[in-house]
Structures are given as C-alpha cells and as structure tokens.
Design a protein around this motif. Sequence first.
Motif, PDB file in Angstrom:
ATOM      1  N   GLY A   4      50.565  26.340 -22.736  1.00 31.71           N
ATOM      2  CA  GLY A   4      51.076  25.634 -23.897  1.00 31.71           C
ATOM      3  C   GLY A   4      52.574  25.382 -23.804  1.00 31.71           C
ATOM      4  N   ARG A   5      53.001  24.229 -24.357  1.00 29.22           N
ATOM      5  CA  ARG A   5      54.420  23.883 -24.404  1.00 29.22           C
ATOM      6  C   ARG A   5      54.710  23.174 -25.709  1.00 29.22           C
ATOM      7  N   GLY A   6      55.855  23.512 -26.318  1.00 25.75           N
ATOM      8  CA  GLY A   6      56.280  22.824 -27.531  1.00 25.75           C
ATOM      9  C   GLY A   6      55.939  23.584 -28.795  1.00 25.75           C
ATOM     10  N   THR A   7      56.659  23.261 -29.854  1.00 23.97           N
ATOM     11  CA  THR A   7      56.491  23.973 -31.127  1.00 23.97           C
ATOM     12  C   THR A   7      56.149  23.042 -32.284  1.00 23.97           C
ATOM     13  N   ASN A   8      56.062  21.744 -32.044  1.00 20.16           N
ATOM     14  CA  ASN A   8      55.657  20.821 -33.109  1.00 20.16           C
ATOM     15  C   ASN A   8      54.136  20.807 -33.204  1.00 20.16           C
ATOM     16  N   GLY A   9      53.634  20.314 -34.318  1.00 19.79           N
ATOM     17  CA  GLY A   9      52.195  20.198 -34.463  1.00 19.79           C
ATOM     18  C   GLY A   9      51.525  21.528 -34.742  1.00 19.79           C
ATOM     19  N   PHE A  10      50.223  21.573 -34.490  1.00 16.37           N
ATOM     20  CA  PHE A  10      49.431  22.764 -34.787  1.00 16.37           C
ATOM     21  C   PHE A  10      48.151  22.716 -33.964  1.00 16.37           C
ATOM     22  N   GLY A  11      47.356  23.764 -34.056  1.00 13.58           N
ATOM     23  CA  GLY A  11      46.084  23.787 -33.341  1.00 13.58           C
ATOM     24  C   GLY A  11      46.281  23.772 -31.835  1.00 13.58           C
ATOM     25  N   TYR A  12      45.574  22.860 -31.176  1.00 18.87           N
ATOM     26  CA  TYR A  12      45.607  22.774 -29.715  1.00 18.87           C
ATOM     27  C   TYR A  12      46.735  21.877 -29.198  1.00 18.87           C
ATOM     28  N   PRO A  72      49.849  22.274 -28.346  1.00 18.36           N
ATOM     29  CA  PRO A  72      50.678  22.687 -27.203  1.00 18.36           C
ATOM     30  C   PRO A  72      50.015  22.531 -25.836  1.00 18.36           C
ATOM     31  N   VAL A  73      48.683  22.513 -25.776  1.00 18.02           N
ATOM     32  CA  VAL A  73      48.017  22.414 -24.470  1.00 18.02           C
ATOM     33  C   VAL A  73      47.421  21.031 -24.221  1.00 18.02           C
ATOM     34  N   PHE A  74      47.602  20.108 -25.156  1.00 18.10           N
ATOM     35  CA  PHE A  74      47.053  18.755 -25.014  1.00 18.10           C
ATOM     36  C   PHE A  74      48.147  17.808 -24.549  1.00 18.10           C
ATOM     37  N   VAL A  75      47.962  17.217 -23.381  1.00 13.97           N
ATOM     38  CA  VAL A  75      48.910  16.240 -22.851  1.00 13.97           C
ATOM     39  C   VAL A  75      48.292  14.849 -23.015  1.00 13.97           C
ATOM     40  N   PRO A  76      48.836  14.022 -23.908  1.00 19.32           N
ATOM     41  CA  PRO A  76      48.263  12.691 -24.133  1.00 19.32           C
ATOM     42  C   PRO A  76      48.381  11.813 -22.895  1.00 19.32           C
ATOM     43  N   GLN A  77      47.460  10.882 -22.771  1.00 18.16           N
ATOM     44  CA  GLN A  77      47.520   9.967 -21.633  1.00 18.16           C
ATOM     45  C   GLN A  77      48.799   9.140 -21.651  1.00 18.16           C
ATOM     46  N   GLU A  78      49.365   8.921 -22.841  1.00 14.41           N
ATOM     47  CA  GLU A  78      50.623   8.176 -22.928  1.00 14.41           C
ATOM     48  C   GLU A  78      51.768   8.945 -22.277  1.00 14.41           C
ATOM     49  N   SER A  79      51.737  10.277 -22.394  1.00 20.94           N
ATOM     50  CA  SER A  79      52.779  11.093 -21.760  1.00 20.94           C
ATOM     51  C   SER A  79      52.670  11.031 -20.244  1.00 20.94           C
ATOM     52  N   GLY A 138      54.928  13.860 -19.028  1.00 21.79           N
ATOM     53  CA  GLY A 138      53.944  14.923 -19.183  1.00 21.79           C
ATOM     54  C   GLY A 138      54.125  15.788 -20.405  1.00 21.79           C
ATOM     55  N   ARG A 139      54.752  15.251 -21.460  1.00 18.85           N
ATOM     56  CA  ARG A 139      54.963  16.069 -22.659  1.00 18.85           C
ATOM     57  C   ARG A 139      53.641  16.344 -23.370  1.00 18.85           C
ATOM     58  N   SER A 140      53.544  17.551 -23.918  1.00 22.29           N
ATOM     59  CA  SER A 140      52.371  17.892 -24.725  1.00 22.29           C
ATOM     60  C   SER A 140      52.505  17.261 -26.107  1.00 22.29           C
ATOM     61  N   SER A 141      51.410  17.268 -26.836  1.00 19.44           N
ATOM     62  CA  SER A 141      51.446  16.775 -28.211  1.00 19.44           C
ATOM     63  C   SER A 141      52.453  17.548 -29.052  1.00 19.44           C
ATOM     64  N   ALA A 142      52.617  18.836 -28.753  1.00 16.54           N
ATOM     65  CA  ALA A 142      53.543  19.682 -29.507  1.00 16.54           C
ATOM     66  C   ALA A 142      55.004  19.445 -29.118  1.00 16.54           C
ATOM     67  N   GLU A 143      55.240  18.625 -28.105  1.00 18.11           N
ATOM     68  CA  GLU A 143      56.606  18.276 -27.722  1.00 18.11           C
ATOM     69  C   GLU A 143      57.002  16.892 -28.219  1.00 18.11           C
ATOM     70  N   LEU A 144      56.086  16.187 -28.868  1.00 15.26           N
ATOM     71  CA  LEU A 144      56.392  14.876 -29.430  1.00 15.26           C
ATOM     72  C   LEU A 144      57.062  15.033 -30.790  1.00 15.26           C
ATOM     73  N   SER A 145      57.884  14.074 -31.147  1.00 10.05           N
ATOM     74  CA  SER A 145      58.464  14.065 -32.492  1.00 10.05           C
ATOM     75  C   SER A 145      57.364  13.691 -33.488  1.00 10.05           C
ATOM     76  N   PRO A 146      57.543  14.007 -34.785  1.00 10.79           N
ATOM     77  CA  PRO A 146      56.543  13.609 -35.779  1.00 10.79           C
ATOM     78  C   PRO A 146      56.257  12.106 -35.761  1.00 10.79           C
TER      79      PRO A 146
END
Length: 204
Positions: free
Chosen positions: A146-154, A156-163, A169-177
């Motif tokens: 897991g990486r990042g502190t934004n968001g919740f649930g999974y 930190p371990v989900f890397v969107p295809q857009e990243s 390679g940012r995780s969903s938890a590393e994206l801004s709101p």
Amino acid sequence: MSRVVLATRNAKKLGELARILGGDVQVLGLADVPPFPELPETGATFEENATDKARQAATETGEIALADDSGLAVDALNGMPGVLSARWSGRHGDDPANTALLLGQLADVPDERRGAAFVCALALATPDGRVQVVRGEWRGRIDRAGRGTNGFGYDPVFVPQESDAAGDGRSSAELSPAEKDALSHRGRAIRLMLPVLQELLGRS
C-alpha cells in the motif's frame, strides 16, 4: 436549496458526493435524518444492495435518495471480494485487515495477472417508488504494498490504469480528491446519474 439523502454514514462518501454535485444541493447522510432500522446488505450483486438501500431511504425520509454499493473485483479471484469487500476479513469496515488478507491471497500472483476494478452501483429512488440504477467501473491493478494516505478501503493498493498510462504508478490513495473524483468508479456512476438527479431536483 434542493436536498438529497445519501444512504450512508460514511463521511468520506458524503464529501465525495457533495464535491461532485456542487454547492447548490444539500447532501444529507443517515446521521442527518430521523433514525430508522437499516436493512442488512443481503443482495448477491452491487445493484441489488444499492436498490434496497435507496428505496428504503426514500420511503423512510420522504426525500429523493441515493445509495451506492461498491467494492473491488479482482480478476485472479474471479471477481471477489465483490459485494463482500467491506467485510472480506470477517469484520465489517476493517480496512487494514481486509487489505492484508487480499494481498496475502495474491502473494503468488504475477504482476501481469493482478488486474482489478473498483465497481460502484448507484441507485436513485423517489418517495413514490421510482428507482433507477447505474454502474461505474474503474480499471487498474493490485500493487504488492500500500502507498498513500488519501481515500479509504483498498485505495492504497489499487493502481489505476490512468496512473500506469501516465508513467507515475500512483495508487488511488496518492491521488488528490479532485483527481480521484474525475476518475473513480463512484465519480463515474454519479456523473451517469447526474442528468436524472438534476431533472428531479429541478422539480422539487
């Protein structure tokens, strides 16, 4: 001001919806309306659970109601955790335990087979019994840590295809709101529902 009830007690979901709808709509959560006995999530699909929650909230409050059921569908696990995402480890809402179990189950799965999607079924119900459901999906892959502190649930371990496409390679938890709202499964579902909701709120 127009009002809509989102059938959740999750403050982050409420904030996400309020940001997307804008300041001219008051978003109420279940903590903001008179209490009623909430139905358990017993549906076999995201759509069934969302519909049941939205219909009950509209009936009990007399307001236009939205409800979502969302989760993570992992290709290597045949679409699981799916509707069990929030209680995958056996304890509802225990994000660290759910994520740890998922990573353990995927430990031997090679990188090229770690595809997954966040799924959101969003239901809108009116007090007179009308219901409409849409579905939003956000494709990506499950990282090994897991990486990042934004968001919740999974997140930190989900890397969107857009990243991956952007090369960062940012995780969903590393994206801004704002970035997450633009890309996420819930954001996509809300935008699909927005024309219907705006039409109803314009009449209310």
